[in-house]
Design an enzyme around this catalytic site. Structure first.
Site, PDB file in Angstrom:
ATOM      1  N   ASN A  10      82.672  10.097  52.653  1.00 13.96           N
ATOM      2  CA  ASN A  10      83.678  10.905  53.354  1.00 13.96           C
ATOM      3  C   ASN A  10      85.048  10.492  52.828  1.00 13.96           C
ATOM      4  O   ASN A  10      85.538   9.413  53.147  1.00 13.96           O
ATOM      5  CB  ASN A  10      83.567  10.670  54.869  1.00 13.96           C
ATOM      6  CG  ASN A  10      84.678  11.367  55.638  1.00 13.96           C
ATOM      7  OD1 ASN A  10      85.331  12.271  55.125  1.00 13.96           O
ATOM      8  ND2 ASN A  10      84.893  10.940  56.874  1.00 13.96           N
ATOM      9  N   LYS A  12      87.871  11.694  53.552  1.00 15.91           N
ATOM     10  CA  LYS A  12      88.965  11.897  54.514  1.00 15.91           C
ATOM     11  C   LYS A  12      90.101  12.656  53.813  1.00 15.91           C
ATOM     12  O   LYS A  12      89.822  13.527  52.989  1.00 15.91           O
ATOM     13  CB  LYS A  12      89.392  10.570  55.134  1.00 15.91           C
ATOM     14  CG  LYS A  12      88.180   9.845  55.742  1.00 15.91           C
ATOM     15  CD  LYS A  12      88.521   8.661  56.587  1.00 15.91           C
ATOM     16  CE  LYS A  12      87.246   8.065  57.155  1.00 15.91           C
ATOM     17  NZ  LYS A  12      87.507   6.944  58.064  1.00 15.91           N
ATOM     18  N   HIS A  96      83.657  13.968  63.864  1.00 12.77           N
ATOM     19  CA  HIS A  96      84.130  12.643  63.446  1.00 12.77           C
ATOM     20  C   HIS A  96      85.108  12.119  64.487  1.00 12.77           C
ATOM     21  O   HIS A  96      85.876  12.877  65.074  1.00 12.77           O
ATOM     22  CB  HIS A  96      84.796  12.727  62.069  1.00 12.77           C
ATOM     23  CG  HIS A  96      85.003  11.381  61.448  1.00 12.77           C
ATOM     24  ND1 HIS A  96      86.030  10.546  61.827  1.00 12.77           N
ATOM     25  CD2 HIS A  96      84.295  10.707  60.510  1.00 12.77           C
ATOM     26  CE1 HIS A  96      85.946   9.415  61.131  1.00 12.77           C
ATOM     27  NE2 HIS A  96      84.900   9.487  60.326  1.00 12.77           N
ATOM     28  N   GLU A 168      78.658   6.230  64.122  1.00 14.88           N
ATOM     29  CA  GLU A 168      79.794   5.455  63.620  1.00 14.88           C
ATOM     30  C   GLU A 168      80.532   4.805  64.781  1.00 14.88           C
ATOM     31  O   GLU A 168      81.314   5.474  65.468  1.00 14.88           O
ATOM     32  CB  GLU A 168      80.778   6.375  62.881  1.00 14.88           C
ATOM     33  CG  GLU A 168      80.242   7.004  61.622  1.00 14.88           C
ATOM     34  CD  GLU A 168      81.382   7.487  60.721  1.00 14.88           C
ATOM     35  OE1 GLU A 168      81.473   6.978  59.598  1.00 14.88           O
ATOM     36  OE2 GLU A 168      82.177   8.332  61.149  1.00 14.88           O
ATOM     37  N   GLY A 174      86.993   1.732  59.236  1.00 12.61           N
ATOM     38  CA  GLY A 174      88.226   1.372  58.537  1.00 12.61           C
ATOM     39  C   GLY A 174      88.860   0.083  59.010  1.00 12.61           C
ATOM     40  O   GLY A 174      90.007  -0.209  58.693  1.00 12.61           O
ATOM     41  N   GLY A 236      85.979   4.391  52.889  1.00 15.53           N
ATOM     42  CA  GLY A 236      86.717   3.730  51.808  1.00 15.53           C
ATOM     43  C   GLY A 236      85.920   3.445  50.552  1.00 15.53           C
ATOM     44  O   GLY A 236      86.405   3.655  49.433  1.00 15.53           O
TER      45      GLY A 236
END
Length: 252
Positions: A10, A12, A96, A168, A174, A236
């Site tokens: 992902n 983002k 999300h 998640e 993150g 990330g």
């Protein structure tokens, strides 16, 4: 039954179309066999056409990061699920925690989006997860179970069987903190048990449950060893081609 692992990156709100194209060109020919693992990228809407063009003929699946629940109309700034399908999108990530948190998306919105995604011939990746406060209060299972039930309400058993659900924990996104292997397994099993309660065990055995939250090449194999973890939704560590490919190495 064996469920094909699914690793999805992902991005983002990162990468312009040129960077997105370069990334896909760098990974497309190096992906493991699609018999072993499904690999996908959830790209920003502005990058989707570039990603789809670069991914053509490869094993890379392409996901949008969101869509609206209507196909067209006076919905300024929204993305049409019908058009996403027309350009070749495979999956759409919905629910999300960043969408729920910053844009106040509700379980009802996410359920409507899931129905719209199926109506247009794509598959949803439905995200769920609890805050640190909920986790520390020992209410994670109850909270996540309610999210999953609400997101899947009114879908057919066949639709649910092909749904991907990404667990998640918000406190691990993150932050560099990742859930322990035990936590990930326990919560992914909670997700599967909720599906079993609502749609039957046979459907639950087909649903793929991803873990997300500070997944990296160094820890992905330990999560993939959990019986109820069928993949990962990775932030990330999916931004660099080398790192994304390393996430897929667990199949070797």
């Amino acid at each position: 039954m064996s469920r094909k692992p699914f690793i999805a990156g992902n991005w983002k709100m990162n990468k312009n179309p040129e960077e997105a194209k370069a990334f896909v060109e760098a990974v497309a020919s190096k992906l493991p066999s699609s018999d072993l693992v499904e690999a996908g990228i959830a790209a920003p809407a502005v990058d989707l056409t570039a990603v789809l063009a670069a991914a053509k003929g490869s094993n890379l699946k392409v996901a949008a990061q969101n869509c609206y629940f209507e196909n067209s109309g006076a919905f300024t700034g929204e993305t049409s699920p019908q058009v996403l399908k027309e350009i070749g999108t495979d999956y759409v990530v919905i629910g999300h925690s960043e969408r729920r948190d910053y844009f106040h998306e509700t379980d009802e919105d996410i359920n409507k989006k899931a129905k719209a995604i199926f109506a247009n011939g794509m598959l949803p990746i439905i995200c769920c997860g609890e805050s640190l406060e909920t986790y520390e209060a020992g209410k994670a299972a109850e909270f996540v179970g309610a999210q999953v039930s609400a997101a899947l309400a009114g879908l057919t058993a066949e639709q649910v069987a092909s749904t991907v659900i990404a667990y998640e924990p918000i406190w691990a996104i993150g932050t560099g903190k990742s859930a322990s292997q035990d936590d990930a397994q326990k919560m992914c099993k909670v997700v599967r048990d909720v599906v079993a309660a609502d749609f039957g065990q046979e459907v639950a055995d087909k649903v793929r449950v991803q873990y997300g939250g500070s997944v990296k090449p160094e820890n992905v194999a330990s999560y993939m060893a959990c019986p109820d973890v069928d993949g990962a939704l990775v932030g990330g560590a999916s931004l660099e081609a080398e790192s994304f490919l390393a996430l897929l190495d667990f199949v070797k």
